[in-house]
Design an enzyme around this catalytic site. Sequence first.
Site, short mmCIF file in Angstrom:
data_model
loop_
_atom_site.label_atom_id
_atom_site.label_comp_id
_atom_site.label_asym_id
_atom_site.label_seq_id
_atom_site.Cartn_x
_atom_site.Cartn_y
_atom_site.Cartn_z
N GLU A 431 0.81 -1.08 -0.07
CA GLU A 431 0.10 0.02 0.01
C GLU A 431 0.70 1.35 -0.03
O GLU A 431 1.72 1.33 1.03
CB GLU A 431 -1.03 0.04 1.14
CG GLU A 431 -2.07 -1.15 1.12
CD GLU A 431 -2.40 -1.63 2.32
OE1 GLU A 431 -2.22 -0.94 3.35
OE2 GLU A 431 -3.03 -2.68 2.50
N LEU A 474 -5.87 -2.17 -1.14
CA LEU A 474 -5.78 -2.04 0.38
C LEU A 474 -6.35 -3.35 0.69
O LEU A 474 -7.38 -3.75 1.07
CB LEU A 474 -6.55 -1.05 1.07
CG LEU A 474 -6.45 -0.73 2.41
CD1 LEU A 474 -7.22 0.63 2.64
CD2 LEU A 474 -6.61 -1.41 3.50
N ALA A 475 -5.53 -4.43 0.78
CA ALA A 475 -5.75 -5.82 0.91
C ALA A 475 -4.66 -6.66 1.35
O ALA A 475 -3.78 -7.25 0.44
CB ALA A 475 -6.36 -6.33 -0.24
N GLU A 476 -4.57 -6.66 2.61
CA GLU A 476 -3.09 -7.32 3.12
C GLU A 476 -2.85 -8.63 2.79
O GLU A 476 -1.98 -9.49 2.61
CB GLU A 476 -3.07 -7.10 4.70
CG GLU A 476 -2.72 -5.78 5.03
CD GLU A 476 -3.81 -4.84 5.06
OE1 GLU A 476 -4.86 -5.27 5.05
OE2 GLU A 476 -3.51 -3.82 5.31
N GLN A 498 1.99 -1.92 5.58
CA GLN A 498 2.12 -0.73 6.23
C GLN A 498 2.38 -0.33 7.45
O GLN A 498 3.32 0.47 8.01
CB GLN A 498 0.66 0.18 5.58
CG GLN A 498 1.23 1.82 5.57
CD GLN A 498 0.10 2.36 4.53
OE1 GLN A 498 -0.99 2.45 5.01
NE2 GLN A 498 0.61 2.69 3.62
N PHE A 499 1.53 -1.20 8.44
CA PHE A 499 1.46 -1.16 9.91
C PHE A 499 1.36 -2.64 10.37
O PHE A 499 0.49 -3.29 9.91
CB PHE A 499 0.58 -0.11 10.52
CG PHE A 499 0.78 1.13 10.21
CD1 PHE A 499 1.43 2.12 10.94
CD2 PHE A 499 0.11 1.77 8.98
CE1 PHE A 499 1.49 3.53 10.71
CE2 PHE A 499 0.08 3.06 8.79
CZ PHE A 499 1.02 4.01 9.76
N ASP A 501 0.05 -3.29 12.96
CA ASP A 501 -1.39 -3.45 13.40
C ASP A 501 -2.19 -4.04 12.27
O ASP A 501 -3.38 -4.36 12.86
CB ASP A 501 -1.76 -2.05 13.82
CG ASP A 501 -0.59 -1.29 14.54
OD1 ASP A 501 -0.85 -0.97 15.77
OD2 ASP A 501 0.21 -0.96 13.91
N ILE A 503 -1.63 -6.37 10.02
CA ILE A 503 -1.03 -7.46 9.25
C ILE A 503 -2.10 -8.47 9.38
O ILE A 503 -1.84 -9.52 8.52
CB ILE A 503 0.18 -7.80 9.83
CG1 ILE A 503 0.97 -8.68 9.09
CG2 ILE A 503 0.09 -8.78 11.26
CD1 ILE A 503 2.44 -8.91 9.42
N PRO A 505 -5.18 -9.16 8.60
CA PRO A 505 -5.79 -9.90 7.38
C PRO A 505 -5.01 -10.80 6.61
O PRO A 505 -5.77 -11.60 6.00
CB PRO A 505 -6.32 -8.69 6.46
CG PRO A 505 -6.20 -7.45 7.45
CD PRO A 505 -5.15 -7.52 8.63
N HIS A 546 -1.48 2.15 15.72
CA HIS A 546 0.02 2.35 15.27
C HIS A 546 1.02 2.08 16.03
O HIS A 546 2.11 2.76 16.13
CB HIS A 546 -0.16 3.62 14.81
CG HIS A 546 -1.17 4.06 13.75
ND1 HIS A 546 -2.77 4.34 14.14
CD2 HIS A 546 -1.30 4.24 12.34
CE1 HIS A 546 -3.38 4.57 13.03
NE2 HIS A 546 -2.62 4.37 12.13
#
Length: 746
Positions: A431, A474-476, A498-499, A501, A503, A505, A546
């Site tokens: 992302e 936007l789809a981990e 990205q974070f 927090d 991870i 998904p 975060h």
Amino acid sequence: MATTKVDPKLNEGNIAKKAYQGLTSQQLIDAYRIMFTSRRLDDREILLKRQQKVFFQISGAGHEALGAAAALALKPGYDWFYPYYRDRALCLALGATPLEMLMGAVGAADDPCSGGRQMPSHWAYKRLNVVTQSSATGTQILQAVGCAEAGRYLARHPKASQKAEGDYRQFKDVQFQGDEITYVSLGDGTTSEGEFWEALNSASNLRLPVIFCVQDNQYAISVPVEVQTSGGNISRLVSGFPNFHFEEIDGTDPVVAYAAFKRAADYCRAGHGPAFVHAHVIRPYSHSLSDDERLYRPDSERQADAARDPVPRLQMFLLREGILDEKGINQIEREVEEQIQADADRALDAPVPQPETIYRYVYSPDLDPTSAAFGTQPAAPEAAVEAKPAAASPNKTSQTKASLNKTMADLINATLRDEMRRDERVLIFGEDVADASREEYLKQKQIKGKGGVFKLTAGLQIEFGSDRVFNSPLAEAAIVGRATGMAIRGLKPVVEIQFFDYIWPAMMQLRDELPIIRWRSNNAFSAPVVIRVAIGGYLTGGAIYHSQCGESIFTHTPGLRVVFPSNALDAAGLLRTAIRCDDPVLFLEHKRLYRETYGRAPYPGPDYMVPFGKAKIVQPGTDLTVITYGAVVPRALQAAQKLEREHRVCVELIDLRSLNPFDWDAIAASVKKTNRALIAYEDSLSWGYGAEIAARIADQLFHHLDAPVKRIAATDTFVAYQPILENAILPQAADLFRAMKELAEF
Ligand SMILES: Cc1ncc(C[n+]2csc(CCOP(=O)(O)OP(=O)(O)O)c2C)c(N)n1
Ligand SMILES: [Mg+2]
């Protein structure tokens, strides 16, 4: 497999001229042999299970026509296959043998799918490009998308497929065709999973040559399709996806199914985009041998299904059309029965895997990232001329000055750049990682570009192009699943979450797939992906979502390397090792350390590597060992220095750098010297990373201890927004000081 030739007499008259959607009589006879073999293999396994000679059974019954038909439209060893457990007939038609399947059922050492590690019907045949699958329904779909992306990437970057010595490429053969198709199948129930929709979205948007085959037998164990799918028909729901070719068919008829797969394959091979084949099939046996469908399906419904059974149906068809007579049918069936009997006997006699083999292939047997080959010295500052970003404006004075004082963010960016230059198989997505997806803005120099929310990938798309550095949806799960499919094909995706927090998904891909692919396929497949993750707190306002750590959840997963650098130089060296090594790596980057003054370093050159599993003694000492990593390192150092100044306690401070594997030798040597150990970490205390280290010290160094093993960590809460609360929650230098002092005084 033996083949029965068509009796020429039977081909007299109009039969030979008849076109069954382009299938010859011989192909139809072969299809019958495959379908009958598939069904009888299921029956044989069921018998063996009742005799307790095999331990699990799940059948492909009712789905056979689809598999036989798909294989006629596709090419084994050329196209790629992500089947699911009902695809026995497909695998037989592609070239897997009944003996191989029975070896899987008994869990033989030579079972080609997994060497006795997975349940039967979890197909994996490397020579046929049938990729290892798991029991987790739906995980294969995103991986299939990544597989198709890899084929396209390699066609556009053929040089990337070349072998190279000295890194993972030495052990990863790459093949591509340019027009290959990826087949992926799943059941109707599995279409309820988010990953299915993520996969369709990307395949559609990127026009990837993937055939999605939904095998709709109306049930997911006992849950009927109208509960899974709004309106009861998945075709209706997906019909809005652009670029797709859609088919909805009776999947119990091999001629109809062949025609559908042929049209789908033609569409995909021509490069128009993906295809969706929704096949209505039946499930004449229960879900598996652990299920009794009579508990939830009345006889009437089961009988209606039986009337559509594809095996008798094709038999009747062959007889009716005069393609085979009763004698011909009997001959095929007899040959198949004899072969299955003989193969079952051989499988039952086959050697079973030995207990001492269980640790094989958790990690790459070829390349050891803890070895000396991954330990290089930083280049001398004069020699380490950093490759300038393509877009950088030359300003000599500032460049020289900065080069002595690079942040962790600078050196991660430089390492990514170096490795992308060195290895065309490296590609980056996630992302916001691109400079700008709307390339024209960059080309027209209207904008500078973003390159990550923390700017770690800045300038990489500009230098390496949009097919090597690109934004993902936007789809981990899609990020990790697609990366896994690409890595199976030999690419080296270096993706970003990205974070930390967010991870979660991706958790099914991270726990059930990526780290286990090598072990579960007995080393037939591997997926050495690098996942960079921004992690951690101490942000003043980062709050719950975060600031999370949670590394022990991943160090608890065999097969995954986990590293967590505390300074710029280690970050560069460990990231390079991660990219060049042959295992999947979770690369944890502490956000608070990205631009910290602590731990800056000159650019160490394009070949600097730090081996995994080697701790760093940040400060030698004699009175007390502190074992830590990440953002606690500078805080612990501050506390240790104060303790020395004020109380003359001399702390040995160990920065683990790499959490799995970790440097037990460094810990043991230190504790034997100091006889006191404190494990300090940022994650919440209980069940955290320190618990394992403390247990090992207690277990193996008990006689060397003069005090209990202590831990200091965050409170067992999440991290709060208000700085007063954050300070109370995360371990501060003052807390570390107190803990060290107490332990020294014990
Ligand atoms: C993610 C996940 N959830 C649950 C299960 C347990 N499970 C195995 S098969 C199955 C039903 C699958 O139904 P469907 O997708 O329709 O395929 P079918 O078995 O009917 O061919 C379930 C719930 C699983 N293996 N994976
Ligand atoms: Mg189903």
